[in-house]
Motif scaffolding. Sequence first.
Motif, PDB file in Angstrom:
ATOM      1  N   HIS A  61       3.321  49.118  62.764  1.00 32.51           N
ATOM      2  CA  HIS A  61       4.690  48.601  62.750  1.00 32.51           C
ATOM      3  C   HIS A  61       4.948  47.901  61.419  1.00 32.51           C
ATOM      4  O   HIS A  61       4.206  46.993  61.026  1.00 32.51           O
ATOM      5  CB  HIS A  61       4.895  47.619  63.906  1.00 32.51           C
ATOM      6  N   ILE A 333       3.683  59.223  75.565  1.00 31.18           N
ATOM      7  CA  ILE A 333       4.517  58.071  75.204  1.00 31.18           C
ATOM      8  C   ILE A 333       5.823  58.566  74.592  1.00 31.18           C
ATOM      9  O   ILE A 333       5.821  59.429  73.720  1.00 31.18           O
ATOM     10  CB  ILE A 333       3.802  57.140  74.205  1.00 31.18           C
ATOM     11  N   VAL A 335       8.995  57.258  72.344  1.00 35.18           N
ATOM     12  CA  VAL A 335       9.543  56.203  71.499  1.00 35.18           C
ATOM     13  C   VAL A 335      11.067  56.331  71.518  1.00 35.18           C
ATOM     14  O   VAL A 335      11.611  57.408  71.231  1.00 35.18           O
ATOM     15  CB  VAL A 335       9.015  56.300  70.051  1.00 35.18           C
ATOM     16  N   VAL A 388       8.049  53.117  74.581  1.00 29.82           N
ATOM     17  CA  VAL A 388       8.100  52.079  73.553  1.00 29.82           C
ATOM     18  C   VAL A 388       9.505  52.087  72.975  1.00 29.82           C
ATOM     19  O   VAL A 388       9.981  53.119  72.478  1.00 29.82           O
ATOM     20  CB  VAL A 388       7.072  52.347  72.437  1.00 29.82           C
ATOM     21  N   LEU A 433       6.725  48.224  75.976  1.00 24.40           N
ATOM     22  CA  LEU A 433       6.694  47.531  74.686  1.00 24.40           C
ATOM     23  C   LEU A 433       8.041  47.676  74.001  1.00 24.40           C
ATOM     24  O   LEU A 433       8.653  48.748  74.010  1.00 24.40           O
ATOM     25  CB  LEU A 433       5.599  48.134  73.795  1.00 24.40           C
ATOM     26  N   TRP A 434       8.508  46.584  73.386  1.00 28.75           N
ATOM     27  CA  TRP A 434       9.722  46.561  72.582  1.00 28.75           C
ATOM     28  C   TRP A 434       9.346  45.983  71.225  1.00 28.75           C
ATOM     29  O   TRP A 434       8.992  44.825  71.104  1.00 28.75           O
ATOM     30  CB  TRP A 434      10.782  45.715  73.283  1.00 28.75           C
ATOM     31  N   MET A 487      -2.173  46.514  75.145  1.00 27.84           N
ATOM     32  CA  MET A 487      -1.706  46.849  73.805  1.00 27.84           C
ATOM     33  C   MET A 487      -2.312  45.818  72.863  1.00 27.84           C
ATOM     34  O   MET A 487      -1.986  44.634  72.931  1.00 27.84           O
ATOM     35  CB  MET A 487      -0.184  46.867  73.749  1.00 27.84           C
TER      36      MET A 487
END
Length: 552
Positions: A61, A333, A335, A388, A433-434, A487
């Motif tokens: 990130h 996952i 996104v 996510v 998750l954000w 995570m």
Amino acid sequence: MSGTTLERVLGAGPVVGRGRATDYHALAWHPGEPHRTRRELVGPAWERPRAGVRALACLAHVTDMQLADVCSPARFEFFNGHFADPRMRALVPMHRPQEAITAHAIDALVRTLNGVRGGPRTGHPVQVVVTTGDAIDNAQWNELELLLAILGGGPVSPGAGLTAYDGVQAAGWPHDLFWRPECDGGGEPDLYRSRHGFPDRPGLLAAAFASFRAEGLRLPWLGCHGNHEALIQGVGVPTPALQGLLLADRKPVDFAADVPLDDALRLFTHSSEVFTTAGARTVTPLAGRRFIDRRDFVAAHLADGGEPAGHGFTDQNLRDGTAYYVWDGLPGIRVVCLDTTRVTGGGDGSLDAAQARWLADRLAEVSSTHLAPDGTRVVTGNDDRLVVVISHHGFSTLAREDPFRRPRPSADTGVLGGPELVALLHRFPNVVLWLNGHTHVSEVRSWASAAAAGRGFWEVTTCAVVDWPGQARLVEFLDNGDGTLSMVCTMVDHDSPARPPDPLEPAAREPAALASLHRELSANVPWAGLAAGLAGGPADRNVELVLRHPLR
């Protein structure tokens, strides 16, 4: 592994400059920070299993690079002279002493991410770099071109079109507001030198604008639209008058005494040219300077040619004039990238009703069950994926009402602020998750679901590249085999020297040395440096975030 803060972390080193108000510190290595386990969503009794843990994915990130055309006539650095005026509080600061060498800090971080062989907990390779907006600073095309050139690799001209520095840090510029690395000689030094002990760095501005070869990011990366991609200095709506100034050879150095500062923020948001009517200085113009809009931003990513195609953005985004999308490139996952920027002006964000409906539909596509708005359970039969969410703004900077829109929206427009977005996400248990940015502060927050006991998700905000500490964050996803998901977040420093070489050494002009100096300067900015808390606390940095696995 090199670059992570598990073994060592940068912090204050010896004092190397004395100022009247603060001292200037070199940086030094300190003992690293091990992962801390956060159990808010599973309870304090949870213990990590000794066997059966399986790595699922790993991403990096990066946020708030704020790569700037530092010589732009349409930047308002002189606002810093009004720092003490409470009416200008929302509009300052508008200049950083390190910003002329931000390109080198970005390149150093890219080189570091390219060298990461895998997450430190699992060794899982990094699969994608997620960016969450404000990659550029002033909504300018030449800034975006420079950013894509750095990420793409090859020869780079960090002057964003200029080959020589022509901005507020040059010798002879009006005011003593800005750090001048090459001292004027004689007279009172600038405020950074006299009050904060900033150093003399002869030759820095020439080195900052010298071409260099960027390595280029060798990993797939995703883009995101932030307020600095759409608005002047991240706040003001670009106007035709300001576009004319952007192309001109005159750069304002102050605003007139009759500007009504009691409503300065609103005035700057809609009519920033009002602040350009006093003195100006002749500067070098660039014919290619122009403001961009959302379509320009998306089109540039689509034309870039990197991976994935469009960096997440799609042809549909271009046709619709939107900048939100889904990306299913990680096994198991999804996104979901949101566009939280208000192009009507102002630094805060929101989601409009159309994007909120789109978001609910995209979440339902990867959820076998979810809750309807009235709380009833909906069975879809769709295959489950973890989700996510990425966006520029986070909970604390999403506001339902837009104070700068004309007319003000009514309460039934369907606009989502922070609480409304969290409520929507809680309806879909696969959201785990954000990731976001904007505040330039590393922070981790748990969001327990009120509708389903033991459910929820984690909000992770990462610090800015442009400011101290200039880090990225690795996120590893682990199925713990006991009905929980972890995570594991690890902060990463770019791999450049803790202390830059002496300015008279030839090595001081190398990109890695300039990246090191960028970090040292940012650490000493009085309002955003070592003491400002931007790095967050230990529970916001190297952390293992545990929650019930929604698919188990």
